[in-house]
Design an enzyme around this catalytic site. Sequence first.
Site, PDB file in Angstrom:
ATOM      1  N   SER B 157       1.047  -1.182   0.067  1.00  0.00           N
ATOM      2  CA  SER B 157       0.167  -0.132  -0.082  1.00  0.00           C
ATOM      3  C   SER B 157       0.918   1.228  -0.370  1.00  0.00           C
ATOM      4  O   SER B 157       1.928   1.455  -0.546  1.00  0.00           O
ATOM      5  CB  SER B 157      -0.736   0.288   1.249  1.00  0.00           C
ATOM      6  OG  SER B 157      -1.658   1.294   0.722  1.00  0.00           O
ATOM      7  N   ARG B 227     -12.100   5.741  10.541  1.00  0.00           N
ATOM      8  CA  ARG B 227     -11.451   4.448  10.382  1.00  0.00           C
ATOM      9  C   ARG B 227     -12.634   2.832   9.805  1.00  0.00           C
ATOM     10  O   ARG B 227     -11.836   2.265   9.420  1.00  0.00           O
ATOM     11  CB  ARG B 227     -10.761   4.135  12.138  1.00  0.00           C
ATOM     12  CG  ARG B 227     -10.440   2.202  12.052  1.00  0.00           C
ATOM     13  CD  ARG B 227      -8.703   2.470  10.913  1.00  0.00           C
ATOM     14  NE  ARG B 227      -8.430   0.819  11.617  1.00  0.00           N
ATOM     15  CZ  ARG B 227      -6.707   0.957  10.867  1.00  0.00           C
ATOM     16  NH1 ARG B 227      -6.765   1.312   9.841  1.00  0.00           N
ATOM     17  NH2 ARG B 227      -6.059  -0.154  11.319  1.00  0.00           N
ATOM     18  N   ASP B 322      -8.897  -6.884  -4.654  1.00  0.00           N
ATOM     19  CA  ASP B 322      -8.275  -5.826  -3.668  1.00  0.00           C
ATOM     20  C   ASP B 322      -9.324  -4.297  -4.712  1.00  0.00           C
ATOM     21  O   ASP B 322      -8.236  -4.542  -5.529  1.00  0.00           O
ATOM     22  CB  ASP B 322      -6.900  -5.408  -3.879  1.00  0.00           C
ATOM     23  CG  ASP B 322      -6.241  -3.895  -3.401  1.00  0.00           C
ATOM     24  OD1 ASP B 322      -6.877  -2.934  -2.831  1.00  0.00           O
ATOM     25  OD2 ASP B 322      -5.095  -4.011  -3.245  1.00  0.00           O
ATOM     26  N   HIS B 355      -7.864  -5.416   0.347  1.00  0.00           N
ATOM     27  CA  HIS B 355      -6.339  -4.720  -0.111  1.00  0.00           C
ATOM     28  C   HIS B 355      -5.762  -5.555   1.201  1.00  0.00           C
ATOM     29  O   HIS B 355      -4.489  -5.321   1.310  1.00  0.00           O
ATOM     30  CB  HIS B 355      -7.139  -3.015   0.284  1.00  0.00           C
ATOM     31  CG  HIS B 355      -5.784  -2.051   0.165  1.00  0.00           C
ATOM     32  ND1 HIS B 355      -4.799  -2.524  -0.755  1.00  0.00           N
ATOM     33  CD2 HIS B 355      -5.300  -1.568   1.392  1.00  0.00           C
ATOM     34  CE1 HIS B 355      -3.657  -0.483  -0.218  1.00  0.00           C
ATOM     35  NE2 HIS B 355      -3.848  -0.821   0.665  1.00  0.00           N
ATOM     36  N   ASP B 356      -6.559  -5.386   2.213  1.00  0.00           N
ATOM     37  CA  ASP B 356      -5.774  -5.905   3.416  1.00  0.00           C
ATOM     38  C   ASP B 356      -4.974  -7.625   2.955  1.00  0.00           C
ATOM     39  O   ASP B 356      -4.768  -7.735   3.901  1.00  0.00           O
ATOM     40  CB  ASP B 356      -6.597  -6.895   4.731  1.00  0.00           C
ATOM     41  CG  ASP B 356      -7.031  -5.690   5.764  1.00  0.00           C
ATOM     42  OD1 ASP B 356      -5.871  -5.264   5.658  1.00  0.00           O
ATOM     43  OD2 ASP B 356      -7.687  -6.001   6.557  1.00  0.00           O
TER      44      ASP B 356
END
Lengths: 378, 378
Positions: B157, B227, B322, B355-356
């Site tokens: 990222s 968040r 992602d 994405h994680d």
Amino acid sequence: MDTVSDKVSVGVVTPLRAHFDQPLTLRSGAVLDAYDLVYETYGTLNAARSNAVLVCHALSGSHHVAGRYASEPETVGWWDNIVGPGKPLDTERFFIVGVNNLGGCHGSTGPSSPNAATGKPWGADFPVVTVIDWVHAQARLADRLGIDRWAAVIGGSLGGMQALRWTITYPQRIRNAIVIAAAPKLSAQNIAFNDVARQAILTDPDFHGGHYYEHGVVPTRGLRLARMLGHITYLSDDVMASKFGRMLREGNLKFGFDVEFEIESYLRHQGDKFAGYFDANTYLLMTKALDYFDPAREKDGNLSATMGLAEARFLIISFTTDWRFAPERSREIVSALLDNHLDVSYAEIDCPHGHDSFLMEDPHYHGIIRGYMENIKP
Amino acid sequence: MDTVSDKVSVGVVTPLRAHFDQPLTLRSGAVLDAYDLVYETYGTLNAARSNAVLVCHALSGSHHVAGRYASEPETVGWWDNIVGPGKPLDTERFFIVGVNNLGGCHGSTGPSSPNAATGKPWGADFPVVTVIDWVHAQARLADRLGIDRWAAVIGGSLGGMQALRWTITYPQRIRNAIVIAAAPKLSAQNIAFNDVARQAILTDPDFHGGHYYEHGVVPTRGLRLARMLGHITYLSDDVMASKFGRMLREGNLKFGFDVEFEIESYLRHQGDKFAGYFDANTYLLMTKALDYFDPAREKDGNLSATMGLAEARFLIISFTTDWRFAPERSREIVSALLDNHLDVSYAEIDCPHGHDSFLMEDPHYHGIIRGYMENIKP
């Protein structure tokens, strides 16, 4: 919004109000003793009362579907591009009805209306309303207008969910359902976006537990964030890239937190505008109605069994770039209808505008609705 | 987080601190007269000083990449699954360095550090930092450690963007760049999500223009929303569906605004946890660094011309699910590298975690990094 010429518009319109005294028991078990619905009509109901079309609104829409008010000549209804003389929903053939849903903030009874029990605005005490509640209320309005059976019920997004619900709850009162950019139920990601929006409103210090009216304030910050976030999900990645890309508002980097990229300017403007007129409690209710919508739940999650209750003909429309309610979600509905050998047309439109496409004047999209409506005998 | 056995971990680690007195001129033109960098190292620097690997962190990471602190035995570093003896980044062969970036909130100089000019925390007066500034600061740390040339710089990222920037800014100081789940620049949609998160923080009444430290409060509401929103974009739609779906927290609908769906519970918990330890000003700075990253801007938007400055070998990795930095974005980098006949390996990993995924222990993903690292001569 485009200005509207009276030649192709329904012209000047006036909202109407219907008061209902018969209590309405909601899905939650709560009872509304009495309520008002504000609505508009365009075109003429025929002698057989068989040409009525109900237009259902989505999250931020209202009964003001087409035309303009004498007092606000610049503001046309939210779906004026589709409703009018000679338009896909042709007011020369059909009698079109737009209604503001219960819980709304455009005149129908909702959180900002006075609660008879207290004399103060309902605020957070207004009961949670769901899609089936709206459909029941719309059915009472149909009774009032002398409409036994809709020629069609049509809507996009949350509006499409109402059209779908009509076919299950009142199968004999709807001949055609046009369900656009909708889904049979929200995904976890959909609910997640809604919950962030709700938390923005609920945690705004000016929300005052939903009783902000009494404090003379409005949770503008929360509502603005909710709308900014919503807008991201209404647009496709591609249309954002082509409209805004990485364009800078003033041509150079500023290394600060004021507006820098055009997309920031656009979103903040949309958020500010919305927070200036929409009611935060209504926003909360509308997102909950979205989350709760899941008619198959009544048949243990079996959508085919649920749609087996329907008798209407269907037109289902989705948009390739809609990632909020992607074509796959519409295909789930189509599949359940086909399982029941129902008459269904399905169109997947290649339109760049994402979820917002349902509001756009795309020739292919409008052509399909026009063609479908032309085949409905008024 | 998994607990860690000392057998496969670097074990107990201690953060180190380096003070720099030489002023650093930032991309914005602002000058940091002096600053500290907090870092950790794992493994042993060889005599030739040729086996050093820099791990760059993303938005919410830190220098604490692997192992655990004696005082917090339960908390392992954020990339402990990849860094350790016998792991893909093998501490028996490489000397691994993790550093908290400038503007951070884990010990390096940032908004919560004292501003020598005022004696109070920097707060909103901390200058905006960009990826190139971090790379310059990391280069000074390399000088301090006696590392002329990194065997590799690696990150996911925003961390991957730092690895990419290293190859352009210090081409002779990096032999290999491993760029994971990154993009050559953010899209309008990426910036839009970041701006909603920033607006949540900036409009929180407890933000006090960025000087909340002096008011003894923290803009918890805004940071929590930021968040929650971030988390939606880190996960794939599919993994959300399979982990949470429409599962209800207590099995039945409650028709209110408390937690109802499991996904709401998860997101609110993640938001609360994060808001309890992360610094809001740092969050703002990190998202701005993401928005500004666009190295091709220096060559009129020509990424191929930009990557022509690089000399390193590259491993580029993306994840099919992602949607924040989709595989297409990684392929843009690959294409620009190929235009320059650079040595590039590219892997697109089919991993469900969105994405994680870059933080996950996927065997295929880790196998590729392991294989690539085994081919690097320390």
